[in-house]
Design a protein around this motif. Structure first.
Motif, PDB file in Angstrom:
ATOM      1  N   MET A   4       0.822  -1.213   0.000  1.00  0.00           N
ATOM      2  CA  MET A   4       0.000   0.000   0.000  1.00  0.00           C
ATOM      3  C   MET A   4       0.857   1.265   0.000  1.00  0.00           C
ATOM      4  O   MET A   4       0.705   2.133  -0.874  1.00  0.00           O
ATOM      5  N   LEU A   5       1.757   1.404   0.981  1.00  0.00           N
ATOM      6  CA  LEU A   5       2.549   2.629   1.074  1.00  0.00           C
ATOM      7  C   LEU A   5       3.530   2.784  -0.086  1.00  0.00           C
ATOM      8  O   LEU A   5       3.652   3.891  -0.634  1.00  0.00           O
ATOM      9  N   PRO A   6       4.253   1.728  -0.517  1.00  0.00           N
ATOM     10  CA  PRO A   6       5.095   1.901  -1.714  1.00  0.00           C
ATOM     11  C   PRO A   6       4.293   2.324  -2.946  1.00  0.00           C
ATOM     12  O   PRO A   6       4.773   3.134  -3.750  1.00  0.00           O
ATOM     13  N   GLY A   7       3.074   1.786  -3.089  1.00  0.00           N
ATOM     14  CA  GLY A   7       2.234   2.203  -4.208  1.00  0.00           C
ATOM     15  C   GLY A   7       1.876   3.672  -4.123  1.00  0.00           C
ATOM     16  O   GLY A   7       1.924   4.407  -5.122  1.00  0.00           O
ATOM     17  N   LEU A   8       1.534   4.145  -2.913  1.00  0.00           N
ATOM     18  CA  LEU A   8       1.212   5.562  -2.734  1.00  0.00           C
ATOM     19  C   LEU A   8       2.442   6.433  -2.931  1.00  0.00           C
ATOM     20  O   LEU A   8       2.337   7.558  -3.444  1.00  0.00           O
TER      21      LEU A   8
ATOM     22  N   PHE B  35      12.648   4.054 -10.297  1.00  0.00           N
ATOM     23  CA  PHE B  35      13.946   3.761  -9.660  1.00  0.00           C
ATOM     24  C   PHE B  35      14.093   4.517  -8.337  1.00  0.00           C
ATOM     25  O   PHE B  35      14.651   3.989  -7.371  1.00  0.00           O
ATOM     26  N   ILE B  36      13.595   5.759  -8.296  1.00  0.00           N
ATOM     27  CA  ILE B  36      13.641   6.519  -7.043  1.00  0.00           C
ATOM     28  C   ILE B  36      12.794   5.829  -5.981  1.00  0.00           C
ATOM     29  O   ILE B  36      13.196   5.717  -4.816  1.00  0.00           O
ATOM     30  N   ALA B  37      11.606   5.360  -6.374  1.00  0.00           N
ATOM     31  CA  ALA B  37      10.730   4.661  -5.419  1.00  0.00           C
ATOM     32  C   ALA B  37      11.396   3.397  -4.898  1.00  0.00           C
ATOM     33  O   ALA B  37      11.304   3.080  -3.701  1.00  0.00           O
TER      34      ALA B  37
END
Length: 472
Positions: A211-215, A449-451
């Motif tokens: 959830m949080l990585p997607g956001l 890539f930043i994420a």
């Protein structure tokens, strides 16, 4: 040849056949059975069946004894058992239900209303139509999880409006291509269900962890769109009254209630029931499928033709995923039995890699595999090769799965095999060139890539929600 060398030959033959264009699922099954016949060959069992030929004068008995001797090999038992295991896997039961929800929502005429409403609501923001298109893509991709459908539909609805509003074609194309891929990361993601079935990781923990990585990724996309619109206004001019009219606040609320909130409520109901333990993923998928039917009926889009199309596409995609699992399980079982898995483990351990170096190497390989292969083939066939290596480097399979989900965004965005770009080019106006679409997706590829770097540097982004909901 030794058995490990035969295993490597098996892998090499598979890669060659894939690049030659053979169907991957049936190639896996054929190679698994062929090499498995060699791996499990038992001359004693076969000749015991053949000896009946000398004992039986009856033609029919002799013939059946010969056939029995030929097929008296454990690879056939393994193939049948693997097929039954896949078809009875409770985790995979959610796949057809979520797919049906996505296909029926796609045909419910929700997206055009949603984009128009969000464009009106955000008209005073820099890059307002780009923001509206990105949020619409994110919501629709989350509800469907089908990249090609989201990119194609948004390309038909949003791209002409953005071009009419004088948006730079490359900028507008990049927004739609990047937004359309979010469904394989943000729950309820079909990809995460497949990874859970392949790795044994809890699907509810995967959903919470994604959830949080997607956001974060959506937030990076929005920051780029708004920031570039401020720094370079020519790529995203403010819309005129004719292009996006201003409406009174009560009218805007009514538009949101009839377009944004129904889809948002459906997504929240599905995810909330999973995350709060009110339903299993399969039960939540059933809720989503029923909710999709209700939405389609509410928008007066539930016709027999659309229902039949949704069922057909669901069955076709589910069959593809399940047969990939059957082929992969058979192939990997034989590969491991021959010692291929042990050989790879010894090779990787001999490289003396640090955990960071191993993760970088694994993600680089998955990144490169994303050019010729679909995400389903990468998850089902190649990711299980890395899974036995994770304990060696102290890598959590949950954390690894989220990194893979982020990485697979790139498989749709990296030229020259960026499938999102080809989906969009197929329905874009003739003046939009493929090179412009490629140029538009490159900044969003950088955001991915930043994420991934943020997730690695701050692993709490992945672990926070699973720990809050389910403990450490």
């Amino acid at each position: 040849m030794t058995d490990p060398q035969v295993a490597l030959s098996m892998l090499g033959v598979f890669i060659i056949l894939v690049f030659l264009g053979f169907p991957i699922a049936f190639t896996l099954m054929a190679l698994g059975i062929m090499f498995g016949y060699y791996a499990y060959f038992d001359a004693g069992r076969m000749w015991r069946s053949f000896n009946r030929l000398a004992e039986d004068a009856d033609w029919w008995t002799s013939t059946t004894s010969w056939v029995e001797g030929l097929f008296n090999n454990r690879i056939f038992d393994l193939f049948i058992n693997q097929t039954y295991t896949v078809m009875s896997n409770e985790v995979l039961t959610a796949v057809p239900l979520f797919l049906f929800m996505g296909y029926i929502v796609e045909r419910a005429n929700i997206v055009d209303r949603l984009f128009s409403t969000l464009a009106v609501a955000s008209r005073n923001m820099p890059g307002s139509m780009g923001v509206a298109a990105l949020i619409t893509c994110a919501l629709f991709a989350t509800a469907t999880g089908i990249v090609g459908a989201v990119v194609t539909l948004m390309g038909l609805l949003a791209l002409p409006s953005m071009l009419k509003a004088r948006y730079d074609p490359s900028f507008a194309s990049g927004i739609i291509c990047a937004g359309g891929t979010l469904g394989i990361l943000i729950p309820p993601s079909i990809m995460l269900i497949v990874y859970a079935a392949a790795s044994g990781v809890s699907i509810v923990r995967l959903y919470a962890g994604a959830m949080l990585p997607g956001l974060v990724l959506v937030g990076l996309y929005l920051l780029y769109v708004i920031g570039r619109s401020i720094l370079q206004p020519s790529v995203a001019p403010r819309p005129t009254e004719d292009e996006v009219p201003s409406v009174p606040f009560p009218t805007l609320v009514r538009m949101l209630v009839t377009s944004f909130f129904p889809l948002a409520v459906l997504i929240v109901a599905v995810l909330g029931s999973i995350l709060f333990g009110l339903a299993t993923p399969t039960e939540a998928a059933a809720i989503g499928a029923m909710g999709g039917l209700v939405l389609a009926a509410g928008y007066r889009a539930l016709t027999f033709q659309r229902l039949r199309e949704s069922v057909y596409l669901t069955v076709r995609t589910t069959a593809m995923v399940c047969w990939l699992f059957v082929g992969s399980y058979t192939f990997s079982s034989v590969f491991s039995y021959l010692g291929g898995e042990h050989l790879i483990s010894e090779f990787v351990s001999g490289m003396d890699l640090t955990p960071l170096q191993f993760l970088l190497l694994a993600q680089l390989i998955i990144f490169l595999l994303g050019w010729p292969l679909e995400w389903s083939e990468i998850i089902i066939i190649f990711v299980p090769i890395f899974l036995p290596l994770l304990p060696m480097f102290g890598v959590d399979p949950l954390f690894f799965g989220i990194l893979v989900a982020l990485n697979l965004q790139t498989s749709f965005l990296t030229p020259p095999m960026a499938m999102s770009a080809y989906y969009l080019k197929g329905i874009a106006p003739p003046e939009v060139k493929l090179t412009q679409i490629f140029a538009g997706v490159m900044p969003f590829l950088f955001m991915v890539f930043i994420a991934m770097a943020i997730v690695y540097i701050f692993p709490g982004v992945v672990y926070y929600l699973p720990e809050v909901f389910y403990g450490g």
